[in-house]
Design a protein around this motif. Sequence first.
Motif, mmCIF file in Angstrom:
data_model
loop_
_atom_site.group_PDB
_atom_site.id
_atom_site.type_symbol
_atom_site.label_atom_id
_atom_site.label_comp_id
_atom_site.label_asym_id
_atom_site.label_seq_id
_atom_site.Cartn_x
_atom_site.Cartn_y
_atom_site.Cartn_z
ATOM 1 N N GLU A 87 3.896 7.168 -17.660
ATOM 2 C CA GLU A 87 4.972 6.243 -17.298
ATOM 3 C C GLU A 87 6.018 6.120 -18.397
ATOM 4 N N GLY A 88 5.826 6.854 -19.494
ATOM 5 C CA GLY A 88 6.826 6.868 -20.559
ATOM 6 C C GLY A 88 6.527 5.984 -21.748
ATOM 7 N N TYR A 89 5.358 5.324 -21.756
ATOM 8 C CA TYR A 89 4.990 4.490 -22.887
ATOM 9 C C TYR A 89 4.415 5.346 -24.013
ATOM 10 N N ALA A 90 4.633 4.928 -25.240
ATOM 11 C CA ALA A 90 3.882 5.462 -26.371
ATOM 12 C C ALA A 90 2.647 4.582 -26.521
ATOM 13 N N VAL A 91 1.470 5.189 -26.630
ATOM 14 C CA VAL A 91 0.223 4.423 -26.587
ATOM 15 C C VAL A 91 -0.643 4.722 -27.802
ATOM 16 N N PHE A 109 13.712 9.074 -20.412
ATOM 17 C CA PHE A 109 14.249 7.721 -20.509
ATOM 18 C C PHE A 109 13.795 7.054 -21.806
ATOM 19 N N ALA A 110 12.537 7.253 -22.195
ATOM 20 C CA ALA A 110 12.023 6.638 -23.418
ATOM 21 C C ALA A 110 12.790 7.139 -24.637
ATOM 22 N N VAL A 111 13.086 8.435 -24.693
ATOM 23 C CA VAL A 111 13.870 8.990 -25.808
ATOM 24 C C VAL A 111 15.263 8.373 -25.817
ATOM 25 N N LEU A 112 15.907 8.355 -24.654
ATOM 26 C CA LEU A 112 17.264 7.814 -24.564
ATOM 27 C C LEU A 112 17.296 6.338 -24.927
ATOM 28 N N ALA A 113 16.328 5.557 -24.431
ATOM 29 C CA ALA A 113 16.315 4.122 -24.718
ATOM 30 C C ALA A 113 16.143 3.865 -26.204
ATOM 31 N N HIS A 114 15.285 4.653 -26.867
ATOM 32 C CA HIS A 114 15.097 4.436 -28.309
ATOM 33 C C HIS A 114 16.366 4.798 -29.075
ATOM 34 N N LEU A 115 17.028 5.880 -28.686
ATOM 35 C CA LEU A 115 18.310 6.207 -29.310
ATOM 36 C C LEU A 115 19.333 5.097 -29.052
ATOM 37 N N GLY A 116 19.310 4.562 -27.821
ATOM 38 C CA GLY A 116 20.255 3.503 -27.479
ATOM 39 C C GLY A 116 20.040 2.235 -28.275
ATOM 40 N N LEU A 119 11.355 9.316 -33.581
ATOM 41 C CA LEU A 119 11.275 9.527 -32.137
ATOM 42 C C LEU A 119 9.857 9.879 -31.712
ATOM 43 N N LEU A 120 9.200 10.746 -32.471
ATOM 44 C CA LEU A 120 7.826 11.121 -32.131
ATOM 45 C C LEU A 120 6.906 9.910 -32.156
ATOM 46 N N GLU A 121 7.034 9.075 -33.182
ATOM 47 C CA GLU A 121 6.147 7.918 -33.321
ATOM 48 C C GLU A 121 6.413 6.868 -32.259
ATOM 49 N N GLN A 122 7.674 6.675 -31.898
ATOM 50 C CA GLN A 122 8.020 5.609 -30.957
ATOM 51 C C GLN A 122 7.860 6.021 -29.495
ATOM 52 N N VAL A 123 8.067 7.295 -29.195
ATOM 53 C CA VAL A 123 8.058 7.733 -27.801
ATOM 54 C C VAL A 123 6.732 8.382 -27.424
ATOM 55 N N TRP A 124 6.056 8.962 -28.367
ATOM 56 C CA TRP A 124 4.730 9.500 -28.083
ATOM 57 C C TRP A 124 3.711 8.522 -28.658
ATOM 58 N N MET A 133 8.813 2.469 -25.477
ATOM 59 C CA MET A 133 8.045 1.242 -25.681
ATOM 60 C C MET A 133 6.635 1.599 -26.134
ATOM 61 N N ARG A 134 6.137 0.876 -27.109
ATOM 62 C CA ARG A 134 4.805 1.140 -27.633
ATOM 63 C C ARG A 134 3.824 0.086 -27.144
ATOM 64 N N VAL A 135 2.662 0.560 -26.714
ATOM 65 C CA VAL A 135 1.602 -0.312 -26.224
ATOM 66 C C VAL A 135 0.334 -0.008 -27.011
ATOM 67 N N LEU A 136 -0.400 -1.044 -27.368
ATOM 68 C CA LEU A 136 -1.691 -0.885 -28.029
ATOM 69 C C LEU A 136 -2.797 -1.165 -27.020
ATOM 70 N N VAL A 137 -3.750 -0.239 -26.908
ATOM 71 C CA VAL A 137 -4.912 -0.417 -26.037
ATOM 72 C C VAL A 137 -6.142 -0.552 -26.925
ATOM 73 N N VAL A 138 -6.816 -1.703 -26.847
ATOM 74 C CA VAL A 138 -8.043 -1.944 -27.617
ATOM 75 C C VAL A 138 -9.184 -2.028 -26.621
ATOM 76 N N GLU A 139 -9.962 -0.968 -26.524
ATOM 77 C CA GLU A 139 -10.988 -0.846 -25.497
ATOM 78 C C GLU A 139 -12.119 0.025 -26.036
ATOM 79 N N ASP A 140 -13.363 -0.492 -26.018
ATOM 80 C CA ASP A 140 -14.473 0.277 -26.592
ATOM 81 C C ASP A 140 -15.071 1.283 -25.616
ATOM 82 N N GLU A 141 -14.777 1.164 -24.323
ATOM 83 C CA GLU A 141 -15.210 2.194 -23.381
ATOM 84 C C GLU A 141 -14.221 3.357 -23.480
#
Length: 225
Positions: free
Chosen positions: A23-27, A155-162, A174-179, A1-9
């Motif tokens: 926790e397995g997120y790509a950020v 789990f993140a690798v397996l879920a994306h393959l699934g 896989l690199l872009e989605q999981v990392w 799962m990919r999450v975007l963090v927009v934070e200036d600090e």
Amino acid sequence: MRVLVVEDERRLASVVQRGLEAEGYAVDVCHDGRHGLWMALEQPYQAIVLDLMLPGLNGYRVCEQLRRADVRTPVLMLTAKNGEWDEAEALDTGADDYLTKPFSYVVLLARLRALIRRGGPVRRPALQIGDLHIDPATRRCRRGEEEIELTAKEFAVLAHLGLRSGEVVTRTDLLEQVWDAHHEAASNIIDVHIRALRRKIDIPFGRTTIHTVRGAGYRLADGDA
């Protein structure tokens, strides 16, 4: 799962990024509102952690423009303000939840999980490949009735393959989605995780579910597909 963090600090952004990655997120991270808006419009994310006070474009306006563009990605807004009017404006401009700084990381993570579970179009259904069951919503995996313990990244690798079951998934994907989009991972990091997964979900059960497609990537399929 990919999450975007927009934070200036930058220090806070780095802490949140490291915690979510554990926790397995790509950020993906950016530090100003205009760049954050562009990234949220260009890339599919499962959730956005959005600071309120940002250079270029504040969080209210970023969220408002995303909703006008019909981007339904769940937004968790962060702010140093704690007035009820600020919270009301955040929700009125399209934010799904609101967290005041300083905040507990445990609470941030729990609220983020809740947003992803509730977010209709971004919720991922449970997957079944033969007797292998993968549930991205609860992050559980089992073969038949036997639970299989996986690390967050496994789990993140397996879920994306699934999610792409039956298709060839490239190493780059896989690199872009999981990392994350800018991660300079070691060249063998995918191989390491694939080997670990095979030792857990295939070999003990006499199965072959993760298939190597030479020169292309990997395919998740039941049997000898």
